[in-house]
Design a protein around this motif. Structure first.
Motif, PDB file in Angstrom:
ATOM      1  N   UNK A  37      14.165  -3.025  -7.847  1.00 43.06           N
ATOM      2  CA  UNK A  37      12.594  -3.189  -7.726  1.00 43.06           C
ATOM      3  C   UNK A  37      12.443  -4.129  -7.261  1.00 43.06           C
ATOM      4  N   UNK A  38      12.845  -5.633  -7.544  1.00 45.68           N
ATOM      5  CA  UNK A  38      12.723  -7.101  -6.558  1.00 45.68           C
ATOM      6  C   UNK A  38      12.446  -6.741  -5.288  1.00 45.68           C
ATOM      7  N   UNK A  39      13.726  -5.762  -4.883  1.00 44.22           N
ATOM      8  CA  UNK A  39      14.891  -5.221  -3.623  1.00 44.22           C
ATOM      9  C   UNK A  39      13.655  -4.776  -2.238  1.00 44.22           C
ATOM     10  N   UNK A  40      12.750  -3.426  -3.207  1.00 43.89           N
ATOM     11  CA  UNK A  40      12.464  -3.062  -2.746  1.00 43.89           C
ATOM     12  C   UNK A  40      10.156  -3.338  -2.400  1.00 43.89           C
ATOM     13  N   UNK A  41       9.712  -5.192  -3.623  1.00 39.77           N
ATOM     14  CA  UNK A  41       8.999  -5.457  -3.421  1.00 39.77           C
ATOM     15  C   UNK A  41       8.918  -6.323  -1.925  1.00 39.77           C
ATOM     16  N   UNK A  42      10.467  -6.735  -1.726  1.00 49.37           N
ATOM     17  CA  UNK A  42      10.710  -8.123  -0.429  1.00 49.37           C
ATOM     18  C   UNK A  42      10.854  -6.984   0.607  1.00 49.37           C
ATOM     19  N   UNK A  43      11.459  -5.676   0.591  1.00 51.65           N
ATOM     20  CA  UNK A  43      11.736  -5.088   2.197  1.00 51.65           C
ATOM     21  C   UNK A  43      10.181  -4.569   1.593  1.00 51.65           C
ATOM     22  N   UNK A  44       9.133  -4.105   1.663  1.00 51.16           N
ATOM     23  CA  UNK A  44       8.206  -4.149   1.735  1.00 51.16           C
ATOM     24  C   UNK A  44       6.990  -4.488   2.037  1.00 51.16           C
ATOM     25  N   UNK A  45       6.845  -5.677   1.920  1.00 53.76           N
ATOM     26  CA  UNK A  45       6.519  -7.443   2.218  1.00 53.76           C
ATOM     27  C   UNK A  45       7.061  -7.788   3.392  1.00 53.76           C
ATOM     28  N   UNK A  46       8.284  -7.428   3.598  1.00 52.40           N
ATOM     29  CA  UNK A  46       9.152  -7.714   4.707  1.00 52.40           C
ATOM     30  C   UNK A  46       8.351  -7.213   5.715  1.00 52.40           C
ATOM     31  N   UNK A  47       7.777  -6.048   5.854  1.00 51.20           N
ATOM     32  CA  UNK A  47       7.797  -4.798   7.118  1.00 51.20           C
ATOM     33  C   UNK A  47       6.662  -5.844   7.980  1.00 51.20           C
ATOM     34  N   UNK A  48       6.274  -6.911   7.911  1.00 50.73           N
ATOM     35  CA  UNK A  48       4.819  -7.625   8.502  1.00 50.73           C
ATOM     36  C   UNK A  48       5.710  -7.940   9.894  1.00 50.73           C
TER      37      UNK A  48
ATOM     38  N   UNK B 112      -2.113 -15.250   0.488  1.00 54.90           N
ATOM     39  CA  UNK B 112      -0.750 -14.637  -0.545  1.00 54.90           C
ATOM     40  C   UNK B 112      -0.234 -13.976  -1.220  1.00 54.90           C
ATOM     41  N   UNK B 113      -2.193 -13.992  -2.250  1.00 52.95           N
ATOM     42  CA  UNK B 113      -2.170 -13.765  -3.330  1.00 52.95           C
ATOM     43  C   UNK B 113      -2.515 -12.179  -2.274  1.00 52.95           C
ATOM     44  N   UNK B 114      -3.840 -11.860  -2.195  1.00 53.13           N
ATOM     45  CA  UNK B 114      -3.760 -10.638  -1.620  1.00 53.13           C
ATOM     46  C   UNK B 114      -2.839  -9.736  -1.091  1.00 53.13           C
ATOM     47  N   UNK B 115      -1.818 -10.238  -0.292  1.00 46.46           N
ATOM     48  CA  UNK B 115      -0.635  -9.673   0.347  1.00 46.46           C
ATOM     49  C   UNK B 115      -0.061  -8.942  -0.528  1.00 46.46           C
ATOM     50  N   UNK B 116       0.837 -10.214  -2.211  1.00 48.17           N
ATOM     51  CA  UNK B 116       1.254  -9.568  -2.686  1.00 48.17           C
ATOM     52  C   UNK B 116       0.643  -8.039  -3.245  1.00 48.17           C
TER      53      UNK B 116
ATOM     54  N   UNK C 190       2.742  -4.617  -3.713  1.00 49.44           N
ATOM     55  CA  UNK C 190       2.481  -3.748  -5.280  1.00 49.44           C
ATOM     56  C   UNK C 190       2.233  -2.666  -5.116  1.00 49.44           C
ATOM     57  N   UNK C 191       0.826  -2.494  -4.480  1.00 47.13           N
ATOM     58  CA  UNK C 191       0.191  -1.392  -4.241  1.00 47.13           C
ATOM     59  C   UNK C 191       0.760  -0.311  -3.637  1.00 47.13           C
ATOM     60  N   UNK C 192       0.853  -0.581  -1.888  1.00 45.61           N
ATOM     61  CA  UNK C 192       2.215   0.352  -1.534  1.00 45.61           C
ATOM     62  C   UNK C 192       3.484   0.295  -1.608  1.00 45.61           C
ATOM     63  N   UNK C 193       4.180  -0.439  -2.566  1.00 49.75           N
ATOM     64  CA  UNK C 193       5.650   0.527  -2.745  1.00 49.75           C
ATOM     65  C   UNK C 193       5.261   1.085  -4.232  1.00 49.75           C
ATOM     66  N   UNK C 194       4.372   1.323  -5.002  1.00 48.90           N
ATOM     67  CA  UNK C 194       4.333   2.114  -6.133  1.00 48.90           C
ATOM     68  C   UNK C 194       4.531   3.331  -6.189  1.00 48.90           C
ATOM     69  N   UNK C 195       4.452   3.858  -4.474  1.00 47.40           N
ATOM     70  CA  UNK C 195       4.454   5.098  -4.089  1.00 47.40           C
ATOM     71  C   UNK C 195       6.418   5.436  -3.754  1.00 47.40           C
TER      72      UNK C 195
ATOM     73  N   UNK D 110       4.967  11.379  -0.869  1.00 46.65           N
ATOM     74  CA  UNK D 110       4.791  10.479  -1.614  1.00 46.65           C
ATOM     75  C   UNK D 110       5.012   9.662  -0.534  1.00 46.65           C
ATOM     76  N   UNK D 111       5.081   9.695   0.534  1.00 46.84           N
ATOM     77  CA  UNK D 111       4.986   7.681   1.671  1.00 46.84           C
ATOM     78  C   UNK D 111       3.217   7.977   2.641  1.00 46.84           C
ATOM     79  N   UNK D 112       3.033   9.376   2.072  1.00 48.54           N
ATOM     80  CA  UNK D 112       1.426   9.216   3.069  1.00 48.54           C
ATOM     81  C   UNK D 112       0.565   8.669   2.551  1.00 48.54           C
ATOM     82  N   UNK D 113       0.365   7.993   1.284  1.00 44.21           N
ATOM     83  CA  UNK D 113      -0.731   7.468   0.744  1.00 44.21           C
ATOM     84  C   UNK D 113       0.151   5.733   0.970  1.00 44.21           C
ATOM     85  N   UNK D 114       0.640   5.654   1.005  1.00 52.19           N
ATOM     86  CA  UNK D 114       1.302   4.322   1.526  1.00 52.19           C
ATOM     87  C   UNK D 114       0.965   4.034   2.908  1.00 52.19           C
TER      88      UNK D 114
END
Length: 380
Positions: free
Chosen positions: A47-58, A228-232, A236-241, A259-263
């Protein structure tokens, strides 16, 4: 590095270099945390790795936006197409072809040792054509396509700008990009390899940011915690899928496309908010002269070379850890891989930069002064 305003064609903008530094750190994070797909069974570490990965995709969208920004700064009206394409080719093709050959040898050395010279040459040529010598070199296909399209893009953008409707052009690029990305999750568009369409909005956003640069400079630093808060939260929302897909029994590679279309609808907003957050961090560094500011500036200088070379060190580190029974399912794996890759890549680029013709290897050199012409993904 002085904090300069846009005005001179050749003037260097300190914030841009810091943005590159943040982006290359995010690239290293992606290529470290991306191994969450190997974690079984699914648990907190994943879960932590997913959040870090999705955030870092910028990272790549920001590199693309920087390219649009600097190209528009240097090539706006009346520029020679011949000179433009020559300089663009010189800035990325030698490095891309050399590292395609090196990564092909690195990844397929066992097969190449027993193959003929002509067969190996064909393998390298195909890896250059398909941008698949290493999984991070796909970026060059995108940036080359954007370079080819830039003269047309800037004409279209300036046509709308002259009518005070540049935001309409930007909105149109966003719609095209989102529709394209949604389409890639269907059987209709996922076979078309015009990958640059997936980054059109970010590229044009860089052009738009140049026109609104004074507004960006005046953004309040007090908004940094908000961005920063909005980005986090959006992360979480994008990682939900992805999380739902994993918790319902799928492996990552088996998660259904819907599952990923919504993201894809969330990602542009997430990237834009993250850009503002990273911009404020970069702007804050321009007024500081501490060790962190100097390191991030140098990281920005080396970012192109680090992007090219880092997967060598990433993969070697992972192989060494594997020999010591340390893998993606263990917490220790991630800080070791990230730190080793960063340190070795930084040192490697710095050493290479002193070699003759290092510009044609890593886009940067200390051995002689090289005039910087325009930009690629990480160079101004």
């Amino acid at each position: 590095m002085r904090n300069q305003r846009v005005g001179s064609k050749s003037g260097k903008i300190a914030e841009i270099n810091y943005l590159r530094g943040f982006s290359i750190l995010a690239v290293l994070a992606i290529h470290t945390t991306g191994y969450f797909t190997k974690i079984t069974p699914y648990r907190t570490l994943a879960l932590l790795a997913i959040w870090t990965d999705v955030f870092s995709q910028f990272a790549v969208p920001l590199f693309i936006a920087i390219s649009g920004f600097v190209l528009a700064k240097n090539y706006r009206q009346g520029f020679s197409l011949t000179q433009f394409y020559y300089k663009r080719a010189r800035s990325i093709l030698p490095q891309y072809m050399i590292f395609s050959a090196l990564y092909t040898a690195f990844n397929y050395w066992g097969d190449m040792r027993s193959s003929s010279f002509s067969a190996n040459l064909k393998r390298i040529a195909l890896s250059v054509w398909h941008s698949d010598a290493s999984y991070h070199l796909w970026f060059f296909a995108v940036i080359i396509q954007l370079y080819l399209a830039y003269p047309l893009i800037i004409k279209g953008y300036d046509f709308f700008k002259a009518r005070n409707k540049s935001e309409y052009f930007l909105a149109g690029m966003l719609i095209i990009q989102v529709l394209w990305m949604v389409g890639t999750h269907t059987s209709y568009a996922n076979v078309i390899k015009v990958n640059a369409i997936a980054y059109l909005f970010y590229f044009c956003l860089g052009i738009y940011a140049l026109d609104k640069f004074e507004t960006l400079k005046d953004l309040s630093q007090r908004l940094t915690p908000l961005w920063g808060t909005m980005s986090l939260l959006l992360t979480f929302g994008a990682s939900f899928f992805i999380v739902i897909g994993l918790t319902t029994g799928h492996t990552y590679d088996e998660i259904p496309p819907y599952f990923t279309t919504g993201a894809e609808l969330v990602y542009p907003v997430l990237r834009l908010v993250t850009f503002l957050f990273i911009w404020n961090l970069a702007a804050g560094l321009t007024i500081k002269r501490n060790v962190l500011a100097k390191f991030m500036a140098r990281l920005g200088d080396y970012s192109f070379g680090i992007y090219l070379i880092h997967l060598f060190f990433n993969q070697v580190t992972i192989r060494i850890l594997s020999n010591h029974q340390i893998g993606p399912s263990q917490w220790l794996f991630y800080p070791i891989v990230f730190t080793a890759t960063l340190i070795l890549s930084y040192a490697g680029v710095r050493l290479i930069s002193f070699l003759p013709f290092s510009y044609y290897l890593i886009g940067f050199g200390h051995s002689k002064i090289i005039k910087r012409e325009g930009t690629n993904n990480v160079k101004e």
